[in-house]
Motif scaffolding. Structure first.
Motif, PDB file in Angstrom:
ATOM      1  N   ALA A 445     -35.215 -20.319 -21.540  1.00  0.00           N
ATOM      2  CA  ALA A 445     -36.243 -21.005 -22.335  1.00  0.00           C
ATOM      3  C   ALA A 445     -37.003 -22.025 -21.490  1.00  0.00           C
ATOM      4  CB  ALA A 445     -35.594 -21.685 -23.538  1.00  0.00           C
ATOM      5  N   VAL A 446     -36.299 -22.759 -20.613  1.00  0.00           N
ATOM      6  CA  VAL A 446     -36.988 -23.691 -19.710  1.00  0.00           C
ATOM      7  C   VAL A 446     -37.924 -22.923 -18.778  1.00  0.00           C
ATOM      8  CG1 VAL A 446     -36.626 -25.313 -17.818  1.00  0.00           C
ATOM      9  CG2 VAL A 446     -35.172 -25.407 -19.845  1.00  0.00           C
ATOM     10  N   TYR A 447     -37.417 -21.809 -18.282  1.00  0.00           N
ATOM     11  CA  TYR A 447     -38.277 -20.963 -17.441  1.00  0.00           C
ATOM     12  C   TYR A 447     -39.503 -20.487 -18.220  1.00  0.00           C
ATOM     13  CZ  TYR A 447     -39.841 -16.535 -15.418  1.00  0.00           C
ATOM     14  OH  TYR A 447     -40.604 -15.508 -14.934  1.00  0.00           O
ATOM     15  N   ALA A 448     -39.306 -20.107 -19.489  1.00  0.00           N
ATOM     16  CA  ALA A 448     -40.433 -19.681 -20.320  1.00  0.00           C
ATOM     17  C   ALA A 448     -41.401 -20.841 -20.566  1.00  0.00           C
ATOM     18  CB  ALA A 448     -39.916 -19.122 -21.647  1.00  0.00           C
ATOM     19  N   VAL A 455     -49.438 -20.081 -17.540  1.00  0.00           N
ATOM     20  CA  VAL A 455     -50.297 -19.019 -18.093  1.00  0.00           C
ATOM     21  C   VAL A 455     -51.356 -19.615 -19.015  1.00  0.00           C
ATOM     22  CG1 VAL A 455     -50.287 -17.008 -19.620  1.00  0.00           C
ATOM     23  CG2 VAL A 455     -48.526 -17.246 -17.863  1.00  0.00           C
ATOM     24  N   TYR A 456     -50.944 -20.591 -19.824  1.00  0.00           N
ATOM     25  CA  TYR A 456     -51.894 -21.226 -20.736  1.00  0.00           C
ATOM     26  C   TYR A 456     -53.012 -21.924 -19.954  1.00  0.00           C
ATOM     27  CZ  TYR A 456     -53.634 -24.350 -24.396  1.00  0.00           C
ATOM     28  OH  TYR A 456     -54.437 -25.028 -25.271  1.00  0.00           O
ATOM     29  N   ASN A 457     -52.645 -22.580 -18.878  1.00  0.00           N
ATOM     30  CA  ASN A 457     -53.644 -23.250 -18.028  1.00  0.00           C
ATOM     31  C   ASN A 457     -54.569 -22.235 -17.383  1.00  0.00           C
ATOM     32  OD1 ASN A 457     -55.045 -24.975 -16.332  1.00  0.00           O
ATOM     33  ND2 ASN A 457     -53.337 -25.264 -14.914  1.00  0.00           N
ATOM     34  N   PHE A 458     -53.988 -21.153 -16.880  1.00  0.00           N
ATOM     35  CA  PHE A 458     -54.792 -20.189 -16.114  1.00  0.00           C
ATOM     36  C   PHE A 458     -55.766 -19.406 -17.002  1.00  0.00           C
ATOM     37  CE2 PHE A 458     -55.530 -16.229 -13.809  1.00  0.00           C
ATOM     38  CZ  PHE A 458     -55.783 -16.699 -12.528  1.00  0.00           C
ATOM     39  N   PHE A 459     -55.336 -19.049 -18.205  1.00  0.00           N
ATOM     40  CA  PHE A 459     -56.155 -18.142 -19.015  1.00  0.00           C
ATOM     41  C   PHE A 459     -56.960 -18.847 -20.118  1.00  0.00           C
ATOM     42  CE2 PHE A 459     -53.009 -15.222 -17.245  1.00  0.00           C
ATOM     43  CZ  PHE A 459     -53.805 -14.140 -16.883  1.00  0.00           C
ATOM     44  N   GLU A 474     -57.470 -32.411 -21.473  1.00  0.00           N
ATOM     45  CA  GLU A 474     -56.786 -31.123 -21.401  1.00  0.00           C
ATOM     46  C   GLU A 474     -55.542 -31.203 -20.505  1.00  0.00           C
ATOM     47  OE1 GLU A 474     -59.757 -28.400 -20.108  1.00  0.00           O
ATOM     48  OE2 GLU A 474     -60.449 -27.991 -22.158  1.00  0.00           O
ATOM     49  N   LEU A 475     -55.630 -32.032 -19.450  1.00  0.00           N
ATOM     50  CA  LEU A 475     -54.449 -32.233 -18.618  1.00  0.00           C
ATOM     51  C   LEU A 475     -53.346 -32.919 -19.408  1.00  0.00           C
ATOM     52  CD1 LEU A 475     -53.008 -32.159 -15.885  1.00  0.00           C
ATOM     53  CD2 LEU A 475     -54.121 -34.336 -15.316  1.00  0.00           C
ATOM     54  N   LEU A 476     -53.750 -33.932 -20.224  1.00  0.00           N
ATOM     55  CA  LEU A 476     -52.761 -34.611 -21.050  1.00  0.00           C
ATOM     56  C   LEU A 476     -52.131 -33.650 -22.067  1.00  0.00           C
ATOM     57  CD1 LEU A 476     -51.337 -37.211 -21.914  1.00  0.00           C
ATOM     58  CD2 LEU A 476     -53.299 -37.685 -23.412  1.00  0.00           C
ATOM     59  N   ALA A 477     -52.976 -32.808 -22.666  1.00  0.00           N
ATOM     60  CA  ALA A 477     -52.458 -31.836 -23.636  1.00  0.00           C
ATOM     61  C   ALA A 477     -51.489 -30.853 -22.972  1.00  0.00           C
ATOM     62  CB  ALA A 477     -53.625 -31.084 -24.290  1.00  0.00           C
ATOM     63  N   LEU A 478     -51.819 -30.453 -21.731  1.00  0.00           N
ATOM     64  CA  LEU A 478     -50.945 -29.520 -21.011  1.00  0.00           C
ATOM     65  C   LEU A 478     -49.595 -30.163 -20.710  1.00  0.00           C
ATOM     66  CD1 LEU A 478     -50.662 -26.745 -19.656  1.00  0.00           C
ATOM     67  CD2 LEU A 478     -51.583 -27.776 -17.551  1.00  0.00           C
ATOM     68  N   ILE A 479     -49.640 -31.449 -20.299  1.00  0.00           N
ATOM     69  CA  ILE A 479     -48.380 -32.147 -19.999  1.00  0.00           C
ATOM     70  C   ILE A 479     -47.546 -32.305 -21.271  1.00  0.00           C
ATOM     71  CG2 ILE A 479     -47.397 -34.347 -19.234  1.00  0.00           C
ATOM     72  CD1 ILE A 479     -49.791 -34.598 -17.322  1.00  0.00           C
ATOM     73  N   ILE A 480     -48.217 -32.694 -22.374  1.00  0.00           N
ATOM     74  CA  ILE A 480     -47.484 -32.834 -23.639  1.00  0.00           C
ATOM     75  C   ILE A 480     -46.883 -31.497 -24.056  1.00  0.00           C
ATOM     76  CG2 ILE A 480     -47.752 -33.313 -26.101  1.00  0.00           C
ATOM     77  CD1 ILE A 480     -49.821 -35.433 -25.351  1.00  0.00           C
ATOM     78  N   LEU A 482     -45.943 -29.080 -22.089  1.00  0.00           N
ATOM     79  CA  LEU A 482     -44.814 -28.781 -21.221  1.00  0.00           C
ATOM     80  C   LEU A 482     -43.572 -29.577 -21.645  1.00  0.00           C
ATOM     81  CD1 LEU A 482     -43.679 -27.345 -18.746  1.00  0.00           C
ATOM     82  CD2 LEU A 482     -44.567 -29.204 -17.324  1.00  0.00           C
ATOM     83  N   VAL A 483     -43.781 -30.869 -21.933  1.00  0.00           N
ATOM     84  CA  VAL A 483     -42.643 -31.701 -22.338  1.00  0.00           C
ATOM     85  C   VAL A 483     -42.060 -31.205 -23.651  1.00  0.00           C
ATOM     86  CG1 VAL A 483     -41.952 -34.010 -23.067  1.00  0.00           C
ATOM     87  CG2 VAL A 483     -43.456 -33.728 -21.082  1.00  0.00           C
ATOM     88  N   VAL A 484     -42.956 -30.940 -24.622  1.00  0.00           N
ATOM     89  CA  VAL A 484     -42.467 -30.464 -25.917  1.00  0.00           C
ATOM     90  C   VAL A 484     -41.759 -29.125 -25.769  1.00  0.00           C
ATOM     91  CG1 VAL A 484     -43.176 -29.670 -28.210  1.00  0.00           C
ATOM     92  CG2 VAL A 484     -44.171 -31.747 -27.237  1.00  0.00           C
ATOM     93  N   ALA A 485     -42.290 -28.268 -24.932  1.00  0.00           N
ATOM     94  CA  ALA A 485     -41.682 -26.949 -24.744  1.00  0.00           C
ATOM     95  C   ALA A 485     -40.296 -27.066 -24.119  1.00  0.00           C
ATOM     96  CB  ALA A 485     -42.589 -26.071 -23.882  1.00  0.00           C
ATOM     97  N   VAL A 486     -40.159 -27.922 -23.089  1.00  0.00           N
ATOM     98  CA  VAL A 486     -38.860 -28.079 -22.436  1.00  0.00           C
ATOM     99  C   VAL A 486     -37.849 -28.690 -23.395  1.00  0.00           C
ATOM    100  CG1 VAL A 486     -37.628 -29.269 -20.598  1.00  0.00           C
ATOM    101  CG2 VAL A 486     -39.828 -28.192 -20.113  1.00  0.00           C
ATOM    102  N   VAL A 487     -38.257 -29.752 -24.131  1.00  0.00           N
ATOM    103  CA  VAL A 487     -37.343 -30.387 -25.075  1.00  0.00           C
ATOM    104  C   VAL A 487     -36.947 -29.412 -26.185  1.00  0.00           C
ATOM    105  CG1 VAL A 487     -37.118 -32.214 -26.787  1.00  0.00           C
ATOM    106  CG2 VAL A 487     -38.162 -32.698 -24.572  1.00  0.00           C
ATOM    107  N   SER A 488     -37.930 -28.674 -26.678  1.00  0.00           N
ATOM    108  CA  SER A 488     -37.639 -27.705 -27.744  1.00  0.00           C
ATOM    109  C   SER A 488     -36.691 -26.624 -27.250  1.00  0.00           C
ATOM    110  CB  SER A 488     -38.938 -27.081 -28.265  1.00  0.00           C
ATOM    111  OG  SER A 488     -39.792 -28.070 -28.795  1.00  0.00           O
ATOM    112  N   SER A 489     -36.916 -26.177 -26.016  1.00  0.00           N
ATOM    113  CA  SER A 489     -36.038 -25.137 -25.472  1.00  0.00           C
ATOM    114  C   SER A 489     -34.621 -25.662 -25.302  1.00  0.00           C
ATOM    115  CB  SER A 489     -36.579 -24.632 -24.135  1.00  0.00           C
ATOM    116  OG  SER A 489     -36.603 -25.673 -23.174  1.00  0.00           O
ATOM    117  N   ALA A 490     -34.498 -26.922 -24.832  1.00  0.00           N
ATOM    118  CA  ALA A 490     -33.164 -27.489 -24.682  1.00  0.00           C
ATOM    119  C   ALA A 490     -32.466 -27.617 -26.030  1.00  0.00           C
ATOM    120  CB  ALA A 490     -33.251 -28.850 -23.996  1.00  0.00           C
TER     121      ALA A 490
END
Length: 892
Positions: A445-448, A455-459, A474-480, A482-490
């Motif tokens: 999940a962290v890898y995902a 992928v979201y940034n690139f496309f 948009e950079l702030l949104a991307l960082i948020i 990433l953080v939310v995704a990592v925490v959610s995956s954990a």
């Protein structure tokens, strides 16, 4: 009024003295180093005991070539050593069986810490001595201070030599007497130089390594301190046992916090030394986080540390909690712990920086509890720290699935953007992250999460198809994201692992429930043994044997996979576990080379058998969890076996009680029913003898007729008793032949009419009544008992009808009467033995004498013929008995 305070002895001290009853006394000659004269002092004292009349035998003395020691042995009886073949060499060891057979008053056994040759009954000599003490034999032995387990690491630090042969402190503390053999270091070095300790070449190497003045001085201090502690402990024991008042201070309690790291043995030994110095109880605990899975090596290190703590006399506990410091402090407060010993943390840089390591947290949170930090390095600490696998190691294929999920989210996003503008497509990628976490765990999940952010940034973030972010928001949104995704995956991964652990515990609980339920449904000990063997095999995945006591020995009752027998060594270990009520075999202190681990099936202090778990095909030792499961299953098995044994004893007791009741009833019935006709016979015979010349012929005939009638009644009762005995014993022999039931009924009715019965007997049998195949005598006895029962329990003038019914497979005779009928409570047990009632329902066929056997005999005879008998009594009165004979073809 004056009052006195009576000092009471300590119950623990009295209990300790009681446990020593019947056990031999152990005396240890303790020295600081080899060569101080321990064996010499032991032999000198032993010769004095021998001169005083004591039966002294030298079980094993190691002279090491010293002439003074050899001369002291002199004429002492010395047991021959037992030869053991090991690696193509013949080794000679102490003969334990010979010592037990000789059973002297005092046995001398040198080198208490010696390790026996593999193949011996026990791995260590101190275990041999413990068995000798249990046999009631006094033992004297020798020991060097460096062989005590709690001082092992201290001796290593002093001498730079690791002592491999050690003795648990609990064994040393149980010694009845400790004699310190002291020798100044300078004198010892002089003896060493003169060759009185070792030969010259060995002595030179010893001086270079172990026998240095500073080493000997430190070891001497350790020996003096340990001997003083033992003397003080003995004094306290005597004071408590004899109720001598002393200044008992509120003692300390010490807690050793251990884990799977290599520093745990040092923490345990430090806690043990502190406890000895403070005369305080101590314990060792470990805390496991929910969801934490130890690898095999870490689990083995933790089990070894717990076993070390137990061997040193400490209590052990396993706790569970997410917050380790909070759980430790909660337990410490509950147990009134005053000092905690903990090892140096191996936490990471950031944990140490923010003071989040275990020692820091304990110091920060503890109140009124001293924290001791052990910083000593132990061997093996240079390697990597033990790994705790908080989640199961992911498989490479899981990362592939996570990649597919992310690109599937990319495809969905591309399709949706073609039809409608979506302000935030990141939620679609969040679904891919959560999908990976719930199905594959945290790391996929962290890898995902990382892959989704890229992928979201690139496309989807301008400029497209580059990793450049044009707008700050948009950079702030991307960082948020990433953080939310990592925490959610954990979090999702943790939930998944918790669900897996919960499911595993539920399966274990259900298996235990199924085991208990299955055991409760089995009645015999053999069935219970088979069920236990199969269930334990399914739980542990190893071969299992159940051996139960048969007299004074064990017998194999069940095995899974099926086995017919155990070899001699395994049976020896099983008998040891059974007789001593303690584990034996693999990974124990008794016969460890046997590839079976035996645990006793104990009920209280009694053993009823053993369970053996195989260690074959390279399988490792049972870990602590497996042993705990085995202990639980063995306790359940022992309880079930004990329940079956009690049930069998209850059945036996009930049978004995019923037999006694039947015997008493029979004796009462016979004594009454036999005495009445015998009295009549005796009276008539006496009249004939005494008044023969005064009696007329009619009077004589009447008296003779009475004698004949009463004798016939007695004969009938005796035949009934013999018949019921044969029926109960299953020894009723049938002489089958074709018989006519009409002839049987005619003989019975004729005999009744000749006795001039007061009832009217009518026979209404069909003319086509077929012949039946039966024993003529027994059939007549059965029908006659039923007719006699009707005559005995109907009033004068009653009508008794005997008729028959012919069926396709049977022929039934019915005996009916119009008497008062049978009471409902009597009717249900009318065919039982010795059923006696008032009026109607007295079940006997002896013409009025109530032995209560007539109808029971009729039932036994009919069932022996394969037929049946039944009784019915309508509400309006009367009774009907139906005797059913089976039809077996047609008579020729």
């Amino acid at each position: 009024m004056a009052s006195e305070e009576t000092q009471r002895a300590s119950p623990d001290a009295l209990l300790a003295l009681a446990r020593k009853e019947g056990r031999g006394r152990l005396k240890i000659f303790l020295g600081a180093a080899p060569g101080v004269g321990k064996t010499f002092a032991m032999l000198t004292a032993a010769r004095s005991e021998r001169d005083g009349g004591c039966d002294v035998v030298a079980g094993l003395i190691e002279t090491h070539g010293r002439r003074e020691t050899e001369q002291l042995i002199g004429d002492l009886e010395v047991l021959p050593r037992r030869p053991i073949v090991y690696r193509n060499q013949v080794m000679r060891e102490f003969d334990l069986d010979a010592a037990l057979a000789r059973k002297p008053g005092l046995l001398l056994v040198d080198e208490y810490a010696h390790t026996n040759v593999p193949g011996s009954r026990h791995p260590k000599r101190w275990q041999d001595i413990d068995e000798i003490l249990n046999a009631g034999i006094d033992v004297w032995t020798t020991l060097n201070i460096q062989h005590l387990e709690s001082l092992n690491d201290v001796v290593q630090k002093i001498s730079k030599v690791r002592v491999r042969e050690t003795v648990p402190d609990t064994v040393f503390d149980k010694a009845d007497e400790v004699v310190l053999v002291d020798f100044p270091p300078d004198e010892l070095l002089k003896r060493l130089a003169e060759g009185k300790v070792y030969v010259q070449e060995t002595a030179a190497r010893a001086v270079e390594n172990f026998f240095k003045p500073q080493n000997l001085t430190a070891l001497r201090e350790l020996a003096l301190r340990r001997a003083a502690e033992r003397v003080d402990a003995a004094l306290v024991e005597r004071m408590q046992a004899q109720a001598i008042e002393g200044p008992w201070a509120a003692g300390e309690r010490i807690l050793a916090c251990i884990g799977p790291d290599p520093n745990s043995p040092a923490v345990i030994r430090t806690a043990k030394r502190m406890a000895d110095l403070m005369d305080a109880p101590w314990m060792a605990v470990t805390v496991e986080r929910p969801g934490t899975v130890l690898d095999n090596a870490a689990r083995q290190r933790l089990d070894d540390a717990m076993a070390l703590a137990q061997s040193l006399g400490g209590e052990t506990q396993m706790l569970s909690g997410a917050d380790l410091p909070a759980e430790l402090l909660r337990f410490a407060k509950f147990e009134n712990v005053t000092q905690i010993v903990v090892g140096r943390s191996r936490a990471g840089f950031f944990s140490e920086l923010w003071r989040r390591s275990l020692p820091h947290e304990l110091v920060r949170r503890a109140q009124d509890i001293a924290i001791h930090l052990v910083t000593r390095e132990t061997e093996g600490t240079g390697g990597p720290a033990p790994r705790r696998r908080t989640w199961l190691a992911p498989e490479p294929l899981h990362f592939v699935y996570a990649t597919v999920a992310v690109f599937a989210a990319l495809g969905v996003g591309e399709v949706l953007t073609e039809f409608t503008p979506i302000p935030n497509l990141s939620m679609i990628f969040m679904l891919a992250v959560l999908f990976s976490a719930m199905n594959f765990g945290m790391w996929p999940a962290v890898y995902a999460s990382l892959l989704s952010s890229a992928v979201y940034n690139f496309f989807f973030i301008q400029p497209l198809y580059t990793f450049t972010v044009a707008e700050p928001y948009e950079l702030l949104a991307l960082i948020i994201f990433l953080v939310v995704a990592v925490v959610s995956s954990a979090m999702a991964g943790r939930v998944r692992e918790q669900a897996r652990i919960s499911a595993s515990r539920m399966r274990a609980t259900r298996r235990l429930y199924e085991f208990t339920r299955r055991m409760s449904g089995l009645a015999t000990q053999d069935a219970l043994a088979e069920g236990a063997a199969s269930e334990i095999h399914a739980s542990l995945g190893r071969p299992v044997m159940v051996l139960l006591s048969r007299g004074d020995d064990l017998a194999l009752s069940a095995a899974w996979p099926p086995e017919d027998e155990l070899d001699a060594a395994a049976m020896t270990a099983a008998r040891w576990a059974y007789r001593h009520v303690e584990p034996a075999g693999a990974d124990t202190g008794t016969l460890p080379i046997v590839p079976w681990y035996f645990v006793p099936l104990r009920i209280g202090d009694k053993s009823i058998g053993v369970i053996g778990v195989g260690k074959h095909d390279g399988s490792g030792a049972l870990d602590s969890e497996a042993r705990a499961l085995l202990d639980t299953l063995s306790e359940q098995t022992a309880a079930a076996l004990d329940r079956a044994s009690l049930a069998r004893e209850m059945v036996s007791a009930r049978t004995a009680t019923e037999t006694e009741r039947v015997r008493n009833t029979l004796l009462a019935s016979i004594s009454h029913d036999f005495r009445t006709p015998l009295s009549s016979i005796l009276g008539a015979a006496t009249s004939l003898i005494d008044y023969d010349d005064k009696l007329g012929n009619d009077a004589k005939k009447d008296l003779l007729g009475q004698i004949k009638q009463e004798a016939e009644g007695l004969d009938e009762m005796v035949r009934n008793l013999l018949a019921i005995t044969r029926i109960d014993a299953g020894a009723l022999e049938l002489r089958r032949d074709w018989i006519d039931l009409r002839e049987v009924v005619a003989r019975i009715v004729g005999a009744a009419r000749r006795r001039k019965v007061a009832q009217v007997i009518a026979v209404d049998l069909p003319a086509d009544l077929p012949l039946v195949r039966a024993d003529a005598t027994l059939a007549e006895q059965a029908v006659g008992n039923v007719v006699a029962n009707a005559i005995a329990h109907t009033p004068a003038g009653s009508r008794i009808v005997i008729d028959g019914v012919v069926g396709g497979a049977s022929v039934a005779l019915r005996v009916s009467d119009n008497g008062p009928g049978i009471a409902a409570d009597i009717l249900a047990r009318i065919f039982d033995k010795f059923v006696i009632g008032d009026g109607r329902g007295v079940a006997h066929g002896d013409g009025g004498r109530s032995t209560g056997l007539g109808l029971a005999i009729a039932k036994g005879i009919m069932e022996a013929h394969g037929g049946s008998i039944a009784a019915e009594s309508p509400a309006g009165g009367g009774a009907r008995f139906t005797l059913t004979f089976p039809r077996e073809g047609e008579a020729a």
